[in-house]
Design a protein around this motif. Structure first.
Motif, mmCIF file in Angstrom:
data_model
loop_
_atom_site.group_PDB
_atom_site.id
_atom_site.type_symbol
_atom_site.label_atom_id
_atom_site.label_comp_id
_atom_site.label_asym_id
_atom_site.label_seq_id
_atom_site.Cartn_x
_atom_site.Cartn_y
_atom_site.Cartn_z
ATOM 1 N N ALA A 137 0.832 -1.206 0.000
ATOM 2 C CA ALA A 137 0.000 0.000 0.000
ATOM 3 C C ALA A 137 0.866 1.255 0.000
ATOM 4 N N SER A 138 1.930 1.238 0.791
ATOM 5 C CA SER A 138 2.837 2.385 0.847
ATOM 6 C C SER A 138 3.542 2.592 -0.489
ATOM 7 N N ILE A 139 3.989 1.514 -1.090
ATOM 8 C CA ILE A 139 4.693 1.614 -2.368
ATOM 9 C C ILE A 139 3.774 2.180 -3.442
ATOM 10 N N VAL A 140 2.543 1.690 -3.491
ATOM 11 C CA VAL A 140 1.600 2.142 -4.515
ATOM 12 C C VAL A 140 1.317 3.635 -4.373
ATOM 13 N N VAL A 141 0.976 4.075 -3.178
ATOM 14 C CA VAL A 141 0.569 5.467 -3.013
ATOM 15 C C VAL A 141 1.740 6.418 -3.229
ATOM 16 N N LEU A 142 2.938 6.049 -2.782
ATOM 17 C CA LEU A 142 4.093 6.929 -2.972
ATOM 18 C C LEU A 142 4.534 6.946 -4.433
ATOM 19 N N GLY A 186 -4.517 0.164 -7.417
ATOM 20 C CA GLY A 186 -3.745 -0.674 -6.513
ATOM 21 C C GLY A 186 -4.603 -1.280 -5.415
ATOM 22 N N PHE A 187 -5.535 -0.505 -4.898
ATOM 23 C CA PHE A 187 -6.455 -0.992 -3.860
ATOM 24 C C PHE A 187 -7.312 -2.137 -4.391
ATOM 25 N N THR A 188 -7.871 -1.966 -5.576
ATOM 26 C CA THR A 188 -8.751 -2.988 -6.149
ATOM 27 C C THR A 188 -8.017 -4.304 -6.370
ATOM 28 N N VAL A 189 -6.818 -4.228 -6.953
ATOM 29 C CA VAL A 189 -6.036 -5.448 -7.197
ATOM 30 C C VAL A 189 -5.635 -6.095 -5.878
ATOM 31 N N SER A 190 -5.225 -5.291 -4.909
ATOM 32 C CA SER A 190 -4.790 -5.834 -3.623
ATOM 33 C C SER A 190 -5.925 -6.530 -2.888
ATOM 34 N N ILE A 191 -7.120 -5.989 -2.975
ATOM 35 C CA ILE A 191 -8.264 -6.579 -2.275
ATOM 36 C C ILE A 191 -8.765 -7.828 -3.003
ATOM 37 N N MET A 192 -8.877 -7.734 -4.317
ATOM 38 C CA MET A 192 -9.513 -8.811 -5.079
ATOM 39 C C MET A 192 -8.560 -9.968 -5.398
ATOM 40 N N LYS A 193 -7.256 -9.696 -5.531
ATOM 41 C CA LYS A 193 -6.333 -10.747 -5.963
ATOM 42 C C LYS A 193 -5.279 -11.122 -4.926
ATOM 43 N N LEU A 194 -4.919 -10.176 -4.067
ATOM 44 C CA LEU A 194 -3.789 -10.411 -3.178
ATOM 45 C C LEU A 194 -4.183 -10.685 -1.736
ATOM 46 N N GLY A 195 -5.473 -10.629 -1.443
ATOM 47 C CA GLY A 195 -5.949 -11.026 -0.127
ATOM 48 C C GLY A 195 -5.841 -9.982 0.962
ATOM 49 N N PHE A 196 -5.698 -8.719 0.623
ATOM 50 C CA PHE A 196 -5.653 -7.669 1.636
ATOM 51 C C PHE A 196 -7.069 -7.356 2.130
ATOM 52 N N THR A 197 -7.144 -6.862 3.346
ATOM 53 C CA THR A 197 -8.427 -6.381 3.855
ATOM 54 C C THR A 197 -8.576 -4.901 3.512
ATOM 55 N N PRO A 198 -9.784 -4.445 3.176
ATOM 56 C CA PRO A 198 -9.958 -3.032 2.822
ATOM 57 C C PRO A 198 -9.506 -2.075 3.920
ATOM 58 N N GLN A 199 -9.869 -2.391 5.172
ATOM 59 C CA GLN A 199 -9.520 -1.486 6.268
ATOM 60 C C GLN A 199 -8.011 -1.381 6.442
ATOM 61 N N GLY A 200 -7.321 -2.518 6.398
ATOM 62 C CA GLY A 200 -5.874 -2.511 6.575
ATOM 63 C C GLY A 200 -5.167 -1.777 5.452
ATOM 64 N N TYR A 201 -5.632 -1.977 4.223
ATOM 65 C CA TYR A 201 -4.995 -1.323 3.080
ATOM 66 C C TYR A 201 -5.193 0.187 3.142
ATOM 67 N N ILE A 202 -6.407 0.618 3.454
ATOM 68 C CA ILE A 202 -6.695 2.055 3.532
ATOM 69 C C ILE A 202 -5.877 2.710 4.642
ATOM 70 N N MET A 203 -5.802 2.032 5.782
ATOM 71 C CA MET A 203 -5.031 2.598 6.903
ATOM 72 C C MET A 203 -3.554 2.707 6.545
ATOM 73 N N ALA A 204 -3.005 1.691 5.889
ATOM 74 C CA ALA A 204 -1.601 1.732 5.491
ATOM 75 C C ALA A 204 -1.351 2.841 4.466
ATOM 76 N N THR A 205 -2.312 3.061 3.588
ATOM 77 C CA THR A 205 -2.183 4.121 2.585
ATOM 78 C C THR A 205 -2.126 5.492 3.250
ATOM 79 N N PHE A 206 -3.036 5.757 4.168
ATOM 80 C CA PHE A 206 -3.066 7.061 4.834
ATOM 81 C C PHE A 206 -1.855 7.263 5.744
ATOM 82 N N ASN A 207 -1.321 6.188 6.304
ATOM 83 C CA ASN A 207 -0.133 6.314 7.145
ATOM 84 C C ASN A 207 1.116 6.613 6.319
ATOM 85 N N ALA A 208 1.120 6.144 5.067
ATOM 86 C CA ALA A 208 2.314 6.296 4.235
ATOM 87 C C ALA A 208 2.398 7.651 3.554
#
Length: 248
Positions: A77-82, A159-181
């Motif tokens: 999530a950090s890599i994608v957003v940055l 990045g969020f869509t692929v991570s949730i649908m294909k890579l098994g991330f949870t929406p809440q965890g991904y969003i939180m990691a994005t905002f932290n990064a």
């Protein structure tokens, strides 16, 4: 060859200076400005949006391929957003606009040049730089940051869509990691780059179109030169701006 290059650089610098001066001196042709804003911003939106959306998804997939080996896939999530906000948003939007708008500007102004319409403007006591160049420079400088904002949002969404649908991330965890990064400075730097890129794209399109000669073949050559020069300058200034902002 060196002398020719220096002469060309000087001519381009004087052309850019004339364009900037005419932005701030009346009269200003608002109709040309608004039309250029619509052409550069609104009509470029589909190609920029699709490019950013799929690029964000690709970054997520490629990052996961490498990160999973070292069990640090939580950093995706950090890599994608940055990557999107700092680099890919401004650069990809700039390249897409250079191919679409830079070519169109060069073709339009080049056609006016070879058909003596620019000479007709001078006959009517209209400054061609003020009428043709200044509104387009300002419009591109303003429009591209808005395109980049949309590209940033859609790139992160990809990045969020692929991570949730294909890579098994949870929406809440991904969003939180994005905002932290992401930090406001990251987005601001991307928008500064976008403004510079927009100016360069319009400058190359107007400059090469304004110097067209030799009929239809000359207009075609100017169009190609405008896109190539804009793309190269965009990448050069991307490096220079990145070095300025992130070398500290």
């Amino acid at each position: 060859m060196v002398l020719s290059g220096v002469q060309e650089a000087g001519a381009l610098a004087l052309f850019a200076l004339q364009g900037i001066i005419n932005i701030f001196s009346p009269p200003f042709y608002w109709r040309i400005f608004v039309g250029s804003m619509i052409n550069i911003g609104y009509l470029s939106l589909p190609v920029v949006a699709l490019t950013a959306l799929f690029s964000g998804g690709v970054i997520a997939l490629q990052s996961y391929t490498g990160m999973a080996q070292y069990h640090v896939d939580s950093a995706i999530a950090s890599i994608v957003v940055l990557a999107v906000t700092r680099e890919l948003g401004p650069v990809l939007a700039g390249l897409m606009v250079a191919g679409r708008v830079g070519a169109a500007m060069a073709a339009e102004i080049g056609t006016m040049q070879v058909t003596n319409q620019i000479d007709a403007l001078r006959t009517l006591s209209t400054n061609p730089i003020k009428y043709l160049v200044a509104p387009r420079l300002l419009a591109a400088t303003i429009a591209l940051p808005f395109l980049v904002i949309i590209a940033d949002i859609l790139g992160v969404l990809g990045g969020f869509t692929v991570s949730i649908m294909k890579l098994g991330f949870t929406p809440q965890g991904y969003i939180m990691a994005t905002f932290n990064a992401v930090k406001p400075m990251d987005i601001t730097i991307g928008l500064v780059k976008a403004g510079v890129f927009g100016f360069l794209i319009a400058l190359m399109g107007c400059y090469h179109g304004y110097r067209s000669k030799g009929g239809a073949q000359g207009v075609g050559a100017s169009t190609t030169a405008a896109v190539v020069a804009a793309s190269i300058l965009l990448l050069v200034f991307d490096y220079l701006l990145t070095d300025i902002f992130f070398s500290k």
